[in-house]
Design a protein around this motif. Structure first.
Motif, PDB file in Angstrom:
ATOM      1  N   VAL A   7      38.621  81.774   3.881  1.00 47.18           N
ATOM      2  CA  VAL A   7      37.509  81.571   2.959  1.00 47.18           C
ATOM      3  C   VAL A   7      37.588  82.627   1.856  1.00 47.18           C
ATOM      4  N   ASP A  34      41.522  78.147   1.895  1.00 48.07           N
ATOM      5  CA  ASP A  34      41.131  76.842   2.427  1.00 48.07           C
ATOM      6  C   ASP A  34      39.776  76.376   1.926  1.00 48.07           C
ATOM      7  N   SER A  35      38.949  77.310   1.467  1.00 47.84           N
ATOM      8  CA  SER A  35      37.678  76.943   0.825  1.00 47.84           C
ATOM      9  C   SER A  35      37.226  78.103  -0.052  1.00 47.84           C
ATOM     10  N   TRP A  36      36.487  77.749  -1.088  1.00 50.67           N
ATOM     11  CA  TRP A  36      35.872  78.727  -1.994  1.00 50.67           C
ATOM     12  C   TRP A  36      34.354  78.645  -1.858  1.00 50.67           C
ATOM     13  N   VAL A  58      41.167  72.769  -3.769  1.00 48.73           N
ATOM     14  CA  VAL A  58      40.535  73.358  -2.593  1.00 48.73           C
ATOM     15  C   VAL A  58      39.031  73.070  -2.626  1.00 48.73           C
ATOM     16  N   PRO A  59      38.416  72.730  -1.484  1.00 54.29           N
ATOM     17  CA  PRO A  59      36.966  72.496  -1.458  1.00 54.29           C
ATOM     18  C   PRO A  59      36.193  73.730  -1.925  1.00 54.29           C
ATOM     19  N   GLY A  89      31.253  77.587   3.877  1.00 55.36           N
ATOM     20  CA  GLY A  89      32.630  77.917   3.523  1.00 55.36           C
ATOM     21  C   GLY A  89      33.517  78.017   4.751  1.00 55.36           C
ATOM     22  N   LEU A 132      34.066  74.439   6.306  1.00 52.20           N
ATOM     23  CA  LEU A 132      34.983  73.648   5.481  1.00 52.20           C
ATOM     24  C   LEU A 132      36.421  74.117   5.673  1.00 52.20           C
ATOM     25  N   ALA A 133      36.617  75.442   5.707  1.00 53.31           N
ATOM     26  CA  ALA A 133      37.963  75.980   5.879  1.00 53.31           C
ATOM     27  C   ALA A 133      38.534  75.621   7.245  1.00 53.31           C
ATOM     28  N   LYS A 159      33.299  65.885   4.306  1.00 49.97           N
ATOM     29  CA  LYS A 159      32.620  67.080   3.798  1.00 49.97           C
ATOM     30  C   LYS A 159      31.112  66.968   3.937  1.00 49.97           C
TER      31      LYS A 159
END
Length: 278
Positions: A31, A90-92, A119-120, A219, A222-223, A230
């Motif tokens: 993250v 993997d996520s922001w 990236v999500p 975060g 999601l990662a 989602k």
């Protein structure tokens, strides 16, 4: 009429990934947070704390100096730098603890790069104005006031009779992304899908910084759940966040509980996860 599904404890447990013997810090989920500011460093601390506590294997922080110093003082496991370098993400999480009106051009450019990637991205608070037109997979997390401003930006009509379900579904369709509308009953909508309702939180969760904690939880989930819906991940994050608040406040089994602060919720996340997995 928009169909609504009530999210449950069992639904949430399905999306809590237990690491196995072959996992490492990267496979558990990386993250990256670009949150907080010199004016509001606490938002960065809360989001980073929550991402770690919700099971992320690796957390990166990119932000202003005062926020970075506060993050490292609280969570020295975090890697803080001006950018993420060659580390995979993997996520922001962006926007928490920032003010769009005070955003510098260089910061807008950096956020736009994130929002145009693959990236999500969890988009909170001061980043919400950048959501329209973004091409990355988004989960936007407005509270009621931010939601009203976002709808105004999208030129969506204000209905005479308040209908949160219809409004959140319409907004998700207009943005072409997942919308998590925070409130006593949190709603999650994705374009052309059922709206999900989450009501696991006690009233004590209505406290400053709780949204920053939720952004970090989201975060992390999601990662850790690539390829999953989602909207369902967002619903699981909201349910887990509410359950952690229930445990932190002692508002269980009919007891009224007691006041909490946002950091209490983040610190209760491991116990909430253990309870859900038991």
């Amino acid at each position: 009429m928009v169909d609504v599904r009530e999210w449950s404890r069992v639904d949430t447990a399905r999306l809590l990934r237990v690491p196995g013997v072959d996992d490492d810090k990267y496979s558990r989920g990386v993250v990256a947070l670009r949150t907080g500011s010199n004016a509001y460093p606490g938002a960065a601390v809360l989001g980073v704390e929550a991402a770690w506590r919700a099971g992320a294997g690796f957390v990166r922080f990119v932000g202003e100096d005062r926020a970075a110093d506060a993050v490292i003082a609280r969570r020295p496991e975090t890697v803080a730098a001006r950018d993420v370098g060659r580390t995979r993400v993997d996520s922001w999480v962006i926007g928490s603890g920032t003010d769009a009106a005070e955003r510098a051009a260089v910061e807008s450019a950096a956020l736009s790069d994130i929002l145009s990637g693959s990236v999500p991205v969890v988009v909170d608070a001061g980043g919400l104005d950048l959501a329209p037109g973004a091409t990355a997979p988004l989960v936007v997390t407005p509270h009621a006031g931010e939601f009203a401003r976002l709808r105004e930006q999208l030129a969506l009509a204000t209905h005479g009779v308040r209908d949160r379900v219809a409004d959140v579904a319409e907004t998700a369709h207009a943005l072409d992304c997942v919308v998590l509308l925070k409130g006593a009953k949190t709603l999650v909508a994705a374009p052309d899908e059922l709206v999900i309702s989450i009501s696991s939180a006690p009233g004590w969760l209505a406290t400053a910084g709780a949204g920053d904690v939720l952004a970090g939880v989201l975060g992390a989930l999601l990662a850790g759940n690539p390829g999953m819906s989602k909207a369902q991940v967002a619903a699981a994050a909201a349910w887990l966040h509410g359950h952690a608040a229930t445990l932190a406040s002692g508002a269980e089994a009919g007891w009224p509980g007691h006041p909490i602060v946002a950091l209490d919720v983040a610190e209760a996340l491991p116990a909430a996860i253990e309870d859900l997995l038991s």
